[in-house]
Scaffold this motif. Structure first.
Motif, PDB file in Angstrom:
ATOM      1  N   ALA A 281       0.837  -1.208   0.000  1.00 43.06           N
ATOM      2  CA  ALA A 281       0.000   0.000   0.000  1.00 43.06           C
ATOM      3  C   ALA A 281       0.869   1.255   0.000  1.00 43.06           C
ATOM      4  O   ALA A 281       0.556   2.247  -0.688  1.00 43.06           O
ATOM      5  N   ALA A 282       1.969   1.212   0.745  1.00 41.69           N
ATOM      6  CA  ALA A 282       2.874   2.370   0.795  1.00 41.69           C
ATOM      7  C   ALA A 282       3.528   2.590  -0.572  1.00 41.69           C
ATOM      8  O   ALA A 282       3.603   3.716  -1.074  1.00 41.69           O
ATOM      9  N   PHE A 283       3.969   1.493  -1.186  1.00 43.97           N
ATOM     10  CA  PHE A 283       4.599   1.594  -2.508  1.00 43.97           C
ATOM     11  C   PHE A 283       3.606   2.196  -3.515  1.00 43.97           C
ATOM     12  O   PHE A 283       3.947   3.090  -4.283  1.00 43.97           O
ATOM     13  N   ASN A 284       2.351   1.699  -3.476  1.00 46.54           N
ATOM     14  CA  ASN A 284       1.338   2.203  -4.419  1.00 46.54           C
ATOM     15  C   ASN A 284       1.180   3.713  -4.301  1.00 46.54           C
ATOM     16  O   ASN A 284       1.154   4.429  -5.299  1.00 46.54           O
ATOM     17  N   GLY A 290       1.924   9.689  -6.156  1.00 49.44           N
ATOM     18  CA  GLY A 290       0.476   9.521  -5.963  1.00 49.44           C
ATOM     19  C   GLY A 290      -0.376  10.119  -7.063  1.00 49.44           C
ATOM     20  O   GLY A 290      -1.594  10.210  -6.933  1.00 49.44           O
ATOM     21  N   GLN A 291       0.260  10.525  -8.166  1.00 43.92           N
ATOM     22  CA  GLN A 291      -0.494  11.177  -9.240  1.00 43.92           C
ATOM     23  C   GLN A 291      -1.013  10.152 -10.248  1.00 43.92           C
ATOM     24  O   GLN A 291      -0.658  10.162 -11.428  1.00 43.92           O
ATOM     25  N   GLY A 292      -1.829   9.261  -9.752  1.00 42.24           N
ATOM     26  CA  GLY A 292      -2.436   8.248 -10.614  1.00 42.24           C
ATOM     27  C   GLY A 292      -3.867   8.075 -10.161  1.00 42.24           C
ATOM     28  O   GLY A 292      -4.133   7.936  -8.953  1.00 42.24           O
ATOM     29  N   CYS A 293      -4.777   8.080 -11.119  1.00 43.22           N
ATOM     30  CA  CYS A 293      -6.194   8.030 -10.756  1.00 43.22           C
ATOM     31  C   CYS A 293      -6.553   6.716 -10.065  1.00 43.22           C
ATOM     32  O   CYS A 293      -7.453   6.673  -9.242  1.00 43.22           O
ATOM     33  N   ALA A 294      -5.868   5.616 -10.419  1.00 46.57           N
ATOM     34  CA  ALA A 294      -6.235   4.303  -9.894  1.00 46.57           C
ATOM     35  C   ALA A 294      -5.422   3.914  -8.661  1.00 46.57           C
ATOM     36  O   ALA A 294      -5.542   2.798  -8.156  1.00 46.57           O
ATOM     37  N   ILE A 295      -4.606   4.817  -8.166  1.00 48.45           N
ATOM     38  CA  ILE A 295      -3.790   4.506  -6.986  1.00 48.45           C
ATOM     39  C   ILE A 295      -4.690   4.356  -5.766  1.00 48.45           C
ATOM     40  O   ILE A 295      -5.655   5.111  -5.596  1.00 48.45           O
ATOM     41  N   THR A 296      -4.371   3.368  -4.917  1.00 49.99           N
ATOM     42  CA  THR A 296      -5.179   3.157  -3.712  1.00 49.99           C
ATOM     43  C   THR A 296      -4.712   4.141  -2.639  1.00 49.99           C
ATOM     44  O   THR A 296      -3.573   4.084  -2.185  1.00 49.99           O
ATOM     45  N   ALA A 316       7.500   1.468   5.980  1.00 41.44           N
ATOM     46  CA  ALA A 316       7.635   1.330   4.524  1.00 41.44           C
ATOM     47  C   ALA A 316       7.792   2.701   3.876  1.00 41.44           C
ATOM     48  O   ALA A 316       8.644   2.892   2.984  1.00 41.44           O
ATOM     49  N   LEU A 317       7.002   3.675   4.302  1.00 39.11           N
ATOM     50  CA  LEU A 317       7.090   5.019   3.697  1.00 39.11           C
ATOM     51  C   LEU A 317       8.455   5.662   3.983  1.00 39.11           C
ATOM     52  O   LEU A 317       8.983   6.402   3.143  1.00 39.11           O
ATOM     53  N   ALA A 318       9.006   5.372   5.138  1.00 34.91           N
ATOM     54  CA  ALA A 318      10.316   5.947   5.482  1.00 34.91           C
ATOM     55  C   ALA A 318      11.387   5.491   4.492  1.00 34.91           C
ATOM     56  O   ALA A 318      12.363   6.204   4.240  1.00 34.91           O
ATOM     57  N   GLY A 319      11.185   4.331   3.899  1.00 34.06           N
ATOM     58  CA  GLY A 319      12.155   3.820   2.918  1.00 34.06           C
ATOM     59  C   GLY A 319      11.846   4.233   1.491  1.00 34.06           C
ATOM     60  O   GLY A 319      12.503   3.763   0.553  1.00 34.06           O
ATOM     61  N   LEU A 320      10.839   5.106   1.311  1.00 33.32           N
ATOM     62  CA  LEU A 320      10.443   5.522  -0.046  1.00 33.32           C
ATOM     63  C   LEU A 320      10.394   7.045  -0.129  1.00 33.32           C
ATOM     64  O   LEU A 320       9.350   7.642  -0.405  1.00 33.32           O
ATOM     65  N   LEU A 420     -13.316   3.670  -9.015  1.00 30.54           N
ATOM     66  CA  LEU A 420     -12.369   3.389 -10.107  1.00 30.54           C
ATOM     67  C   LEU A 420     -11.623   2.069  -9.921  1.00 30.54           C
ATOM     68  O   LEU A 420     -11.611   1.228 -10.804  1.00 30.54           O
ATOM     69  N   SER A 421     -10.981   1.897  -8.760  1.00 31.62           N
ATOM     70  CA  SER A 421     -10.119   0.729  -8.609  1.00 31.62           C
ATOM     71  C   SER A 421     -10.109   0.283  -7.148  1.00 31.62           C
ATOM     72  O   SER A 421     -10.850   0.831  -6.326  1.00 31.62           O
ATOM     73  N   GLY A 422      -9.264  -0.690  -6.852  1.00 31.33           N
ATOM     74  CA  GLY A 422      -9.179  -1.148  -5.479  1.00 31.33           C
ATOM     75  C   GLY A 422      -8.267  -2.348  -5.367  1.00 31.33           C
ATOM     76  O   GLY A 422      -7.804  -2.891  -6.379  1.00 31.33           O
ATOM     77  N   ALA A 423      -8.007  -2.723  -4.113  1.00 34.43           N
ATOM     78  CA  ALA A 423      -7.136  -3.874  -3.859  1.00 34.43           C
ATOM     79  C   ALA A 423      -7.618  -4.570  -2.605  1.00 34.43           C
ATOM     80  O   ALA A 423      -8.223  -3.954  -1.723  1.00 34.43           O
ATOM     81  N   VAL A 424      -7.348  -5.875  -2.550  1.00 39.85           N
ATOM     82  CA  VAL A 424      -7.656  -6.635  -1.343  1.00 39.85           C
ATOM     83  C   VAL A 424      -6.470  -7.543  -1.047  1.00 39.85           C
ATOM     84  O   VAL A 424      -5.813  -8.046  -1.974  1.00 39.85           O
ATOM     85  N   TRP A 425      -6.198  -7.736   0.253  1.00 40.40           N
ATOM     86  CA  TRP A 425      -5.059  -8.549   0.673  1.00 40.40           C
ATOM     87  C   TRP A 425      -5.541  -9.496   1.767  1.00 40.40           C
ATOM     88  O   TRP A 425      -6.135  -9.069   2.747  1.00 40.40           O
ATOM     89  N   GLY A 426      -5.379 -10.790   1.541  1.00 36.75           N
ATOM     90  CA  GLY A 426      -5.817 -11.764   2.535  1.00 36.75           C
ATOM     91  C   GLY A 426      -5.369 -13.149   2.115  1.00 36.75           C
ATOM     92  O   GLY A 426      -4.578 -13.296   1.170  1.00 36.75           O
ATOM     93  N   THR A 427      -5.864 -14.181   2.829  1.00 36.40           N
ATOM     94  CA  THR A 427      -5.456 -15.546   2.481  1.00 36.40           C
ATOM     95  C   THR A 427      -6.633 -16.448   2.098  1.00 36.40           C
ATOM     96  O   THR A 427      -6.468 -17.370   1.307  1.00 36.40           O
TER      97      THR A 427
END
Ligand code: NAD
Length: 488
Positions: A281-284, A290-296, A316-320, A420-427
């Protein structure tokens, strides 16, 4: 043809390169604030000439019917652009401020190669569908449906991914047999103008089939929306401007195709690995600042794991960090302009005034005294009703929100004017599928899945737009159907 050094560019109207009758305007490097050179500044008269040329090319040539010729021209353009790849990539980094790594994908190579996909479609598409015989009113008829190009397309594009969006419009529109007037954003005129130069000098596109009109004046976009000679407006940009385009197009009832804003949710389920989900999520959110319409831009995490998720995302953000886009390792470059930086900073101030906590970032990077940079920023302590959770910020700013289970996460994702978009993370695949089916958006990524590709339709539900770009669906946006019957 050397594209560099570039100091000025021309319009492409009716097959000829020509200066704008409004003179020129400055093109600025957002990472250094330096003026790189000048772009042609078109006036309403230039736009009028471009629309006339596109109309003439559509009405008086067999461009729309010669599928093989169109495929050849598109492949020729792809090959010419790829031959100039280094110059175009360097230009995108300088003009757009995009990180270099993205030029191997959506900031150049991806969309240019996609021209081949649309060339193939021009040849392979089933242009006529045989419906066989029927007896309407007792009389036997043979019927068929023919697919034809819509006509003249006005393509209006934003500055954030200029090559991606310019080619995702002109590729399918030209492959379908339309003629096009492309009006790029005033912040990124060169990416389009230099494509016009390559078209004029290195391809066989007939005069008027593709016109490129750069201008500092947004009114030329409105001109395309209202002109009765334009049959379809294909627009990508903000939802606010999209509404104006649709209203402007209403008078002549032209087709509109709208790709608009987003405020997409990244949902983390309680069986997910929090650290890897939050890293993604931080990388996205920092990618291209962050200038992307589909960015989460909303990270929706289990309430009981909120603290863990905040820590993981901060780490994670501290490394980016925000940095020079010409460095190969940079993920977060500058914002496009001082105006855009002010807008992002005003949202960070708003988050503070609404009672939010800035967990990391929130200011300008201390090591950059030039360029429109903002630090990657994480906001906590607010719920989904906060303005920073509802409105598109278009910067490297992530809002973290707690959910109380899968249904609540779906509710939060859908509690937005956008889709517009989205993401899910799970098992658990069943739980993941329930989320994917429940979220009302045009694209979803599962556990880091990447849907971006020439054959994948992209677009939004709700106020994120109307229609789909790319894929067969994106090609068919540029077609009309004609039903034809003959007595059998
Ligand atoms: P914008 O809406 O300000 O401008 C987009 C284009 O519209 C520019 O070419 C501009 O000159 C033109 N324009 C401005 N006013 C107009 C009018 N009244 N009539 C016709 N054209 C007009 O958007 P922007 O700031 O350049 O880009 C950022 C926005 O674009 C964000 O909201 C982002 O989410 C959106 N976007 C959406 C997608 C998508 O595919 N959904 C992709 C990229 C960007």
């Amino acid at each position: 043809m050397p594209l560099r050094p570039v100091s000025s560019s021309d319009l492409l109207i009716d097959g000829k390169l020509a200066p704008g009758t409004g003179g020129t305007f400055d093109v600025r490097n957002p990472a250094t604030e330096e003026v790189l050179g000048q772009a042609a500044d078109a006036t309403a008269d230039d736009m009028d000439a471009a629309i006339a040329a596109a109309r003439r090319a559509f009405d008086t040539t067999d461009w729309s019917r010669d599928h093989g010729f169109r495929a050849r021209c598109l492949r020729q353009l792809r090959d010419a652009l790829l031959a100039h790849g280094d110059e175009f990539r360097e230009l995108a980094v300088a003009e757009v401020g995009c990180p270099t790594f993205l030029t191997s994908g959506p900031q150049f190579s991806g969309p240019v190669n996609d021209l081949g996909y649309f060339a193939d479609l021009a040849e392979s598409y089933e242009w006529t569908t045989d419906l066989g015989e029927a007896k309407p009113m007792g009389l036997k008829n043979t019927r068929e449906v023919r697919f034809e190009a819509v006509g003249v397309v006005g393509a209006i594009t934003p500055w954030n991914f200029p090559h991606q969006i310019n080619f995702a419009k002109i590729g399918p529109a030209l492959a379908a047999g339309c003629t096009v007037v492309l009006k790029p954003a005033p912040d990124t005129p060169w990416c389009a103008a230099l494509v016009g130069k390559v078209i004029a000098e290195e391809t066989d596109f007939p005069p008027g089939v593709i016109n490129v009109v750069t201008s500092s004046d947004h009114a030329l976009g409105a001109q395309l929306s209202t002109d009765p000679r334009v049959d379809l407006v294909s627009f990508t940009g903000s939802t606010a401007t999209g509404k104006k385009v649709m209203a402007g197009a209403a008078e002549t009832l032209k087709k509109v195709f709208l790709e608009l804003g987003g405020k997409s949710a990244f949902i983390v389920l309680d069986d997910a690995d929090i650290a890897s989900a939050c890293s993604m999520a931080a990388f996205n959110v920092v990618t291209h600042a962050g200038q992307g319409c589909a960015i989460t831009t909303r990270l929706v995490v289990p309430r009981e794991k909120l603290d863990e998720a905040i820590t993981a995302t901060k780490n994670a953000l501290a490394g980016l960090p925000a940095g020079d886009p010409s460095d190969a390792g940079t993920i977060c470059g500058p914002l496009i302009s001082a105006v855009q930086r002010e807008r992002v900073e005003s949202y960070i101030a708003l988050a503070r005034s609404e009672g939010g906590t800035i967990e990391i970032g929130g200011g300008r990077p201390a090591d950059r005294d030039k360029g429109y940079f903002v630090e990657p920023t994480l906001i906590s302590g607010l719920d989904n009703s906060a303005r920073v959770a509802q409105e598109e910020i278009f910067g490297p700013v992530l809002v973290i929100i707690a959910h109380d289970g899968d249904d609540d996460a779906i509710r939060i994702a859908n509690d937005s004017p956008y889709g517009l978009s989205g993401a899910v993370w799970g098992t658990d695949p069943d739980r993941i599928n329930k989320v994917v089916n429940g979220v009302r958006t045009g694209t979803m990524g599962i556990n880091g899945g990447i849907w971006y590709s020439a054959d994948v339709p992209f677009g939004g539900y709700k106020q994120s737009g109307i229609g789909r770009e790319m894929g067969v669906a994106g090609f068919e946006e540029y077609l009309e159907s004609k039903a034809v019957a003959t007595p059998a």
